[in-house]
Design an enzyme around this catalytic site. Structure first.
Site, short mmCIF file in Angstrom:
data_model
loop_
_atom_site.label_atom_id
_atom_site.label_comp_id
_atom_site.label_asym_id
_atom_site.label_seq_id
_atom_site.Cartn_x
_atom_site.Cartn_y
_atom_site.Cartn_z
N HIS A 1 -6.65 -1.90 15.27
CA HIS A 1 -6.89 -1.16 14.03
C HIS A 1 -6.62 -2.05 12.80
O HIS A 1 -7.47 -2.17 11.92
CB HIS A 1 -6.00 0.08 14.00
N GLU A 2 -5.45 -2.66 12.77
CA GLU A 2 -5.10 -3.47 11.58
C GLU A 2 -6.03 -4.67 11.48
O GLU A 2 -6.46 -5.04 10.39
CB GLU A 2 -3.64 -3.92 11.63
N GLU B 1 -9.83 4.18 6.32
CA GLU B 1 -9.02 4.67 7.45
C GLU B 1 -9.86 5.42 8.48
O GLU B 1 -9.75 5.18 9.68
CB GLU B 1 -7.86 5.52 6.95
N GLU C 1 -2.28 -3.76 7.06
CA GLU C 1 -3.34 -4.74 7.27
C GLU C 1 -3.44 -5.80 6.19
O GLU C 1 -4.52 -6.37 6.00
CB GLU C 1 -4.67 -4.00 7.35
N ASN C 2 -2.35 -6.15 5.48
CA ASN C 2 -2.41 -7.17 4.44
C ASN C 2 -3.28 -8.35 4.88
O ASN C 2 -3.20 -8.79 6.02
CB ASN C 2 -1.01 -7.71 4.16
N GLU D 1 0.85 -1.18 0.00
CA GLU D 1 0.00 0.00 0.00
C GLU D 1 0.90 1.24 0.00
O GLU D 1 1.84 1.29 0.79
CB GLU D 1 -0.91 0.05 1.23
ZN LIG Z 1 -5.43 1.75 8.72
#
Ligand SMILES: [Zn+2]
Length: 897
Positions: free
Chosen positions: A300-301, A323, A267-268, A124
Site C-alpha cells: 500500500h505505502e 486512499e 508513504e513519505n 500527514e
Molecule cells: Zn494510504
C-alpha cells in the site's frame, strides 16, 4: 472551532518553487532554518490579492527575512496558528526564517518528535507546520533540499526524502547529510529520521533495467525480523510494474520502523515510515494474518508513490483520491497473491464490521466530505475502504481493459500535480467514452457515491410463476438519512446475480425486457460464478423478468451480490432452506459464504433474545457438517465458511430486526453457539484437526488454512469443554509458531480455566521484552470477559511494560476493553465512564489517538434505554473536559441531535 469547507477552496496566492531546510538536532531541542522561494500563482491571478498565510504550531520564531532583509512581523501577523503576511511582495521572493522546536516533549507524534531516542516525523495531514512556517497545503508542490545536522554518536544515521548528495563531519562530534528530492512534493510527504539504526539492504532491478537500492532501518537488534518486509517490498514493486506498468522512479527506497506512531505507516516520498509492528515479523514473532497484513501495508505505502505522491490530492477533501485508489490497488495485489475469493471475503467482513457501522452512526460522512474541523478525524474506513469499493465498482462496470486504459489516462494527465476525485472519475468517463458502445451507466449519477453518506439498501421482492418458469424481481433502492443528509438520490449500483437450480447447478439467466426501462446488463466471466449477470441498478425501482427457467413448484435459489459487487445491504426474505442450498452449491464463493453468514446471524440473534431456533440450528449443523466433509474445499475455505459474524455486524442485524442490541447477550450467544457446534460436530472437527496438524509446520503462506482450521476447532472444541484441546492450545502457546500460539490464546481467552492462566503467563514470560508482541498480550488481558475487568484494565495501565506514549499499547489496552462486550457494556455504565476518563487523559498527550478512540462511544443511541443513558452520560462528561479540536469534533458529532 473553525470549520473548513470544500466550497471555500481557493488556489493559493503564491506557488513555492523550492523548500530548502537546515535542521539542526540537539539533545534537548532542534533549530530549523527554512528558505522558501515564492512566486505569484498564475492560477490565482483572477482572485483579489490575498495575504500569504504560513501555518505554524508550537514554533518559536527566532529570525524572519524577506529577500535577505530582516522582517519584523507587524501587528496581527504572528499568532498561535502561524504567520500571516498582509502585504507580501507581488513578485517572486524568498522568505527565510529560523524556528526553535522541542521534539523531545512532543507526545502528539505529529511533526518532529523523538521515539525511543530516534528523531522522526509524521507530517500527514498537517504536521509540517509543527516543524517550520509553511503554507502546508497539499496543492503546493515544491522541490525540497534538506541538510540535517546531528551528533554522530547518538544519530549516526541521517535520512530524508530523495537522494543523499553529500555527507561530512562537523565540529564537536557532529556530522551532516544533505538530501535532495528531484520530485516536487507537498509538505505532507516530507520525512526526516535521525538516530541509531541497523540497516538491512537489498536491491530491485526495475523493468527498464535500473537498479534501486532498498534499505530497511530498524532499532538495533531487530535485523533478524526484516526479511519478510524486504521480500514483500520486492514483490509489491514487481506487481505494480506488471499490472499497472508503473515503475519506481528514484535510485533508493527507504523504510524506517518506529515504535511510537499514530498510524500504520506513511508513504513519505522514498522514505516510508512504519509503525514497527508492520515491519518486524517472521513466523516465530508474527501470525499468518500479521504477515499478510504487513505484506499488504508495505505494498500500500509503496503504491502511493504513484497514487498519492506523483499524483497527489488538491485538498484534504480529496483524501480518498489517494486512499481509496491505493487500497483498491493493495487489495488487488493481495488477491493476486493469496486467492481472490478468500481475500474478498476478509475485506467484506471487515467492511461490514467497521465501515457499515460508521455509515450508520453520528460520524457518518461521504467518501468525499464537504466540511471538517480536524482532518485527522477523516482517516476513516469510509475514506479508505468504501473509497476502494467505489473504485472496485468502476472496475466491475467498465471491465479490466477499459479500467486499465482509464488508469493510464489518469496517470498521464495528472502526473506531477495535485488532482481531485472528480479528475479521477473524469479519466474513467473519458476512457469509457472511447469504447464502441460507450459506458452502460451515467457517470454523473455514479459520482453520487462520492457525495452521499450512508449504506444503500436494496429491497428485493420476487414473484415466481412456476407454470411458465418465469421469475420477476422487483428491486427498490434507498439510502437511509445520515447527519446533514436527510434525502438521498438513487445511485448506480452494479448488482451481480445468478440462479442456482434444484440440483445445485447454475441456471442460465435470460433477462426479458422490463418496466419502466430495461436496465443495462452484461454476462460475466466464470470467475464471477457460473452464469452470472451484471445488472446496473440506477433507478429507485427496477423490475427484472427472467424467463426460460425450469417449470417447477419452487423458484430457483437466488444468488445475489456475487463477489459483493456493491457496498450495499440487501433486504430480501429468503427462507433458510434457500440459504442452505446456496451455502451448499453457489458457484460464487463470496455469495456462498454470505448465505452461511445470514443463517448464522439469524441463529445468533435468536439465541441473544433468549430463544434457541432449534430447527435452524439443526439445519446449520447439517450444512456445516457437509462443508467439513466436502473434499473439494480447502481447509482455508472450510474455516472461512464456518467463521461466525462479528459482534458489530450482529448489533446492526439486531437493529435491522427492530431490537435494541444487547452486546453482552450477543457475546453470550456466540459463546453458546460455539459450544453447540463444538459438541454437535465433534467427530468431523476432530478428524479435520488430525488431518491439518501435519501441515502446521509449513512456512507461510503454506499451511495457513490448516492452522486457521486448527484454531477454529480449538475454539469450538474448548467452548464445548474438551480438556484435551485446552491442553493442546496451551502447548501451542509454548511452541514456536506465533500463529498457533495466538490461536491457542484466542481459543482459551474466554474461559476462566487453569490452562488459560498458564497460557497467558507463558506468553508474557516469553515476550515481555518485545513490545510489538507484548501488545497482543495486553489486548487479550484487557478483553478477558470474566472477573473484575475494570480492575484488571487499571492494573494493565499501571503495568511496568505498558508504554502510555505508544499508541499501539494504548489501543491494545483501551481497544481491548472496548471489544470486551460484558465489561465495556456493563449495564451500570461503569465501562463507559472508565473509558471516558481514559480518553480525556489521553487527549492531553495524543489528540489523534484519543479522538479515534472516542468513536467507541458514538453508538449510544442504538442501545436499550439504560445503556443508552449511561453512554450518553459518559459522553457529556467527556464533553465537559478540556479537549483538543480533534476529540471535541468527534464528541460533538456524537452528541448532536
Ligand atoms: Zn494510504
Amino acid at each position: 472551532m473553525a470549520t473548513v469547507r470544500l466550497a471555500d477552496y481557493r488556489p493559493a496566492p503564491y506557488l513555492i518553487n523550492r523548500t530548502d531546510l537546515t535542521v539542526r538536532l540537539f539533545a534537548d531541542h532542534a533549530l530549523v532554518d527554512a528558505r522558501l522561494a515564492f512566486s505569484p500563482n498564475p492560477g490565482a491571478a483572477d482572485l483579489p490579492p490575498q495575504p500569504l498565510v504560513l501555518a505554524g504550531l508550537n514554533l518559536q520564531l527566532e529570525a524572519l527575512a524577506i529577500d535577505g532583509i530582516p522582517h519584523q512581523p507587524g501587528a496581527g501577523e504572528l499568532g498561535d496558528q502561524g504567520l500571516c503576511l498582509n502585504t507580501p511582495p507581488q513578485r517572486p521572493f524568498e522568505l527565510s526564517n529560523r524556528v526553535r522546536i522541542d521534539p523531545h516533549s512532543n507526545t502528539t507524534l505529529e511533526g518532529l518528535y523523538v521515539s525511543g531516542g530516534l528523531f522522526t516525523t509524521q507530517c500527514e495531514a498537517e504536521g509540517f507546520r509543527r516543524i517550520t512556517f509553511h503554507p502546508d497545503r497539499p496543492d503546493l508542490l515544491s522541490r525540497f533540499r534538506v541538510r540535517i545536522e546531528a551528533d554522530r554518536d547518538t544519530a549516526p544515521v541521517l535520512l530524508c526524502n530523495g537522494n543523499c548528495i553529500e555527507t561530512g563531519d562537523l565540529e564537536d562530534g557532529r556530522h551532516y547529510a544533505i538530501w535532495d528530492d528531484p520530485f516536487p512534493k507537498p509538505s505532507y510527504l516530507f520525512a526526516l529520521v535521525a538516530g541509531v539504526l541497523d540497516e538491512a539492504s537489498d536491491t530491485f532491478v526495475t523493468a527498464s533495467g535500473r537498479t534501486v537500492k532498498l534499505r530497511l532501518h530498524v532499532e538495533p537488534g531487530d535485523l533478524p525480523y526484516t526479511a519478510h518486509a524486504m521480500a514483500s517490498l520486492q514483490r509489491a514493486m514487481r506487481w505494480d510494474e506488471q499490472r499497472y506498468g508503473l515503475e519506481y522512479d528514484l535510485d533508493e527506497f527507504n523504510i524506517v520502523a518506529v515504535r511510537h506512531f499514530n498510524m500504520g505507516a506513511m508513504e513519505n516520498k522514498s522514505l516510508n515510515i512504519f509503525n514497527s509492528k508492520l515491519v518486524l515479523a517472521d513466523g516465530e514473532t508474527a501470525t499468518d494474518g500479521e504477515l499478510e497484513r504487513i505484506e499488504s501495508v508495505i505494498a500500500h505505502e509503496y503504491y502511493h508513490n504513484w497514487t498519492g505522491n506523483r499524483i497527489t490530492c488538491r485538498d484534504w477533501f480529496q483524501l480518498s483520491l489517494k486512499e481509496g485508489l491505493t487500497v483498491f490497488r493493495d487489495q488487488s495485489f493481495s488477491a493476486d497473491r493469496h486467492g481472490a475469493s478468500l481475500n474478498r471475503i476478509d475485506n467484506v467482513a471487515m467492511l461490514r464490521n467497521t465501515q457499515f457501522r460508521e455509515d450508520a452512526g453520528p460520524t457518518a460522512h461521504p467518501v468525499q466530505p464537504d466540511a471538517y474541523q480536524a482532518i485527522d478525524n477523516f482517516y476513516t474506513t469510509t475514506i479508505y475502504e468504501k473509497g476502494s469499493e467505489v473504485i472496485r465498482m468502476l472496475h466491475t462496470l467498465l471491465g479490466e481493459e477499459t479500467f486499465m486504459r482509464a488508469m493510464a489516462l489518469y496517470v498521464s494527465r495528472h502526473d506531477g500535480s495535485a488532482a481531485t476525485c472528480d479528475d479521477f472519475v473524469q479519466a474513467m468517463e473519458d476512457a469509457a467514452a472511447e469504447q464502441p458502445l460507450g459506458a452502460s451507466f451515467d457517470f454523473g449519477q455514479f459520482r453520487r457515491w462520492y457525495h452521499q453518506a450512508g449504506t444503500p439498501v436494496l429491497e428485493i421482492q420476487r414473484h415466481w410463476d412456476g407454470e411458465r418458469g418465469e421469475l420477476e424481481l422487483h428491486i427498490r433502492q434507498h439510502t437511509p438519512p445520515t447527519p446533514g443528509q436527510p434525502d438521498k438520490l438513487p445511485l448506480v449500483i452494479p448488482l451481480v446475480l445468478g440462479l442456482v437450480g434444484q440440483a445445485g447447478k447454475a441456471l442460465p439467466l435470460e433477462l426479458a425486457t422490463a418496466e419502466p426501462a430495461t436496465p443495462a446488463t452484461a454476462p460475466l466471466p466464470p470467475a464471477w460464478g457460473h452464469h452470472s449477470r451484471l445488472v446496473v441498478i440506477d433507478r429507485a425501482e427496477t423490475r427484472l423478468r427472467c424467463t426460460g427457467l425450469p417449470r417447477q413448484h419452487h423458484p430457483p435459489a437466488l444468488s445475489l451480490l456475487r463477489q459483493f459487487s456493491a457496498p450495499v445491504k440487501l433486504t430480501i426474505g429468503r427462507p433458510p432452506a434457500e440459504l442452505v442450498h446456496l451455502l451448499a452449491h453457489d458457484s460464487d464463493p463470496v455469495a456462498r459464504w454470505d448465505a452461511g453468514q445470514q443463517l448464522l446471524r439469524r441463529a445468533l440473534l435468536a439465541r441473544a433474545s433468549g430463544h434457541v431456533d432449534g430447527q435452524l440450528e439443526d439445519e446449520l449443523v447439517d450444512a456445516l457438517g457437509r462443508i467439513l466433509a466436502d473434499p473439494s474445499l480447502s481447509q482455508a475455505s472450510r474455516a472461512t465458511l464456518l467463521s461466525l459474524p462479528g459482534l458489530a455486524e450482529l448489533e446492526d442485524a439486531a437493529l435491522e430486526a427492530g431490537q435494541a442490541p444487547d452486546p453482552p447477550a450477543l457475546f453470550a450467544a456466540v459463546m453458546a453457539l460455539q459450544r453447540h457446534f463444538g459438541t454437535a460436530l465433534r467427530e468431523p472437527l476432530l478428524r479435520l484437526l488430525d488431518e491439518s496438524r501435519d501441515q502446521w509446520p509449513l512456512a507461510w503462506p503454506q499451511g495457513q488454512g490448516d492452522r486457521q482450521l486448527g484454531g477454529l476447532v480449538w475454539r469450538w472444541g474448548i467452548a464445548a469443554g474438551m480438556e484435551s484441546l485446552m491442553n493442546e492450545a496451551l502447548q501451542a502457546v509454548r511452541g514456536t509458531s506465533m500463529t498457533l500460539a495466538r490461536y491457542g490464546l484466542a481459543a482459551l481467552q474466554n474461559h476462566d480455566r487453569p490452562q488459560r492462566e498458564a497460557a497467558s503467563a507463558a506468553f508474557y514470560e516469553r515476550w515481555q521484552h518485545k513490545p510489538v508482541i507484548l501488545d497482543s498480550w495486553f489486548a487479550l488481558e484487557a478483553s478477558a470477559p470474566f472477573g473484575d475487568g475494570l480492575a484488571r484494565v487499571s492494573d494493565l495501565l499501571e503495568h511496568p511494560r505498558y508504554d502510555p506514549n505508544a499508541p499501539n499499547s494504548v489501543r491494545a489496552v483501551l481497544g481491548g476493553l472496548a471489544s470486551n462486550a460484558p465489561m465495556f457494556h456493563a449495564a451500570d455504565g461503569s465501562g463507559y465512564r472508565f473509558m471516558a476518563l481514559q480518553i480525556a487523559a489521553l487527549d492531553q498527550r495524543n489528540p489523534i489517538t484519543a479522538s479515534r478512540l472516542a468513536k467507541v462511544l458514538s453508538r449510544w443511541r442504538s442501545y436499550g434505554p439504560e445503556r443508552s443513558a449511561a453512554m450518553h452520560d459518559a459522553l457529556v462528561k467527556l464533553a465537559n473536559a478540556t479537549l483538543s479540536t480533534n476529540t471535541r469534533e468527534v464528541v460533538e458529532q456524537c452528541l448532536a441531535d
